[in-house]
Each structure stands twice: as C-alpha cells, then as structure tokens.
Enzyme design. Structure first.
Site, PDB file in Angstrom:
ATOM      1  N   ASN A  91       0.824  -1.215   0.000  1.00  0.00           N
ATOM      2  CA  ASN A  91       0.000   0.000   0.000  1.00  0.00           C
ATOM      3  C   ASN A  91       0.850   1.255   0.000  1.00  0.00           C
ATOM      4  OD1 ASN A  91      -2.655  -0.840  -0.187  1.00  0.00           O
ATOM      5  ND2 ASN A  91      -2.892  -1.156   2.019  1.00  0.00           N
ATOM      6  N   GLU A  97      -5.994  -7.399   5.219  1.00  0.00           N
ATOM      7  CA  GLU A  97      -5.451  -8.276   4.178  1.00  0.00           C
ATOM      8  C   GLU A  97      -5.552  -9.758   4.546  1.00  0.00           C
ATOM      9  OE1 GLU A  97      -1.855  -6.960   6.684  1.00  0.00           O
ATOM     10  OE2 GLU A  97      -3.821  -6.197   6.090  1.00  0.00           O
TER      11      GLU A  97
END
Length: 300
Positions: A183, A218
């Site tokens: 990210n 995640e």
C-alpha cells in the site's frame, strides 16, 4: 393464486367465478382439511374461507396459516353468515385480514381481492428488500466474499455439527505478505485491486462446499468442511500458487511479487468452541510468517 374453501357448493361456485373474473387462478376446497392441504402444497397469495366447515373451521384455518413462519404473506378473507361484532373480532384475532358476509356478493369479493393484491405485493417487496439487506450485511463490499458476520454464523453451525457427528473440518487463516508495504508503494487503490484479485484466486481454488471469507484487512479465512489436515495443506499450497500466478508486482517483497502465507488448524474433539480452532489457525499463520512467509504452516 387464490384458494377458496367452502362446504356450500353454490357459494363455492359463486366465489370461484368472482375470483376468476378478477383475473386470478383459483383453487377450491370443500372442507377445512382439504383447504389446509392445498395451502401447504400451493402457498396461495389469498385464502377466502368459510367460517363453518367440516374439518378445520375458518378460524382454525386462519390460525394454522398465521402460525407458519415465512417471508410470504397470505391475505385471508373470512366468509361468514354471522356478522356480529364479536364474530368479526374473533375472526380478525384468529388472523383474518377482512371478512365478507353471506350471501356472497361477487362485487364485494372483487373489491377485497383488489386490496389483497396491494397488501401481498407490498409484503413481497418487503421480503425481497429484507433478503437483499441480509445478504449485504454478510458480504464484504470490496471483494464480494462473505464477511465476519457470515463467518460467525457458518462456523458456529459447522462446529456444532462436527461436535455432534464427529465430522472433520479445517480452518486456514491467510494473510497477504508485506501488504502494508505494498500500500505504501503503490497506493490504497492498487491495494484494493490486489485484495480483490487475491480473494477471487482463493475462491477459484476452493471447493463448492468450502467457505471463503474476508476476515479483515489483508486477511482471509477458508473454512473447509470434512477436510483432513493433509488435504487442507495440499489445497492451501494450490491457493498460494494461484496467488503467485496472478503475477502482481511487489517491489517491497523479496520475491518481487505479491505472495500469501497461510496457517491451518484442524478440528478435534477437545475443541469445545470454534474460536479455539480459529486461534490455532492464527498461531499457525504467525509461524508461517516467522519461517519466511510465502508458505503454509499447520498447527501441531
């Protein structure tokens, strides 16, 4: 569809003709027991029933219909030659929506059917919206997979069944490796797309009986009913390979690509709660991470 129940043949014919002229298909019954059997078989939208009949009378039929738990609503019109206030109140308390006094006026019945159509259509719309909201509440909006709420419900049922019947099941906790770094490098929009791709890859590897859930962030959880630890390990190795096959570039990972780690735990009869199996799967995931990531570890 309208079900008409009346033990008077003349009244039954008049009611049937009025129903069919109103554009409805019509089922007829000459007593309450036959009406109840037809109701269970066909689930009509409207029931027009005489009060006094052999077998189940009109009030008993109303109570039986209302006792059923279903999203579909049945509108009930009670036919009665007794038009006193007490009788009307008794019919409504038994579950009838409206009443028509005998002798039956076809026009009056037609107006009741118009009201019935509006009410049953409204209930059908509400049932549809309830189903949609229930599905949305149990679905992860990003990946389209089931969410934690659905997981809790499904896992409780599976664990209870396994305790009762001694059936095996395995849980696999999965985590995208170095996802925070992904990210940071590529941005959250790219991260969302990566999670969608990983979720889809896991779904393609899973069997029809398996459950694939987004556990949070995640993390993903796979619920594998009637699966052995060895079978679960082989399946998760295929899942890791499926994620690698996505070939998602990740410069912050030693492999250069997005990878997955997984921890497996198997149900045993000493697991009195599903949370215990879940904790073991989570601990196995940490073991896989500690061993270098991009691998499957099994709880002892």
């Amino acid at each position: 569809m309208v079900l008409v129940a009346d033990d008077d043949p003349g009244s039954l014919l008049v009611a049937q003709a009025a129903v069919e002229r109103s554009g409805h298909s019509c089922l007829t019954a000459s007593d309450g027991d036959e009406a109840w059997a037809l109701f269970l078989e066909h689930q009509p939208d409207v029931v027009v029933t005489d009060w006094m009949m052999p077998g189940l009378d009109g009030l008993a039929l109303c109570r039986a219909i209302r006792a059923r738990t279903t999203d579909l609503y049945t509108y009930i019109v009670l036919l009665t030659s007794q038009g006193s206030r007490d009788d009307v109140l008794a019919g409504l308390e038994a579950g009838a929506d409206d009443y028509v006094t005998k002798p039956l006026d076809p026009f009056v019945l037609h107006t009741r059917l118009l009201v019935a159509r509006r009410v049953t259509t409204l209930h059908a719309d509400l049932a549809h919206y309830r189903t949609m909201l229930s599905h949305q509440a149990r679905t992860d909006p990003l990946t389209g997979l089931s969410n934690r709420l659905k997981l809790t419900e499904d896992l409780q049922q599976l664990h209870a069944r396994s305790l009762r019947y001694g059936e095996d099941y395995c849980l696999a906790m999965c985590d995208v490796d170095n996802f925070k770094r992904y990210n940071d490098i590529y941005g959250h929009q790219a991260g969302d797309l990566a999670l969608q791709a990983v979720g889809a890859a896991l779904a393609t590897v899973a069997r029809a009986s398996d459950g694939v859930y987004r556990y949070g962030g995640e993390e993903f959880l796979l619920v594998l009913p009637r699966e052995t630890p060895q079978g679960a390990k082989e399946m998760l190795e295929r899942a890791l390979q499926a994620v690698q096959t996505l070939n998602i570039t990740h410069s912050g990972d030693p492999t250069g690509h997005l990878t997955l780690s997984a921890g497996i735990a198997a149900f045993a009869d000493y697991h009195d709660e599903a949370d215990n199996v879940l904790r073991e799967a989570d601990a196995a995931l940490y073991a896989a991470k500690a061993a270098g990531r991009n691998r499957v570890a099994a709880a002892p």
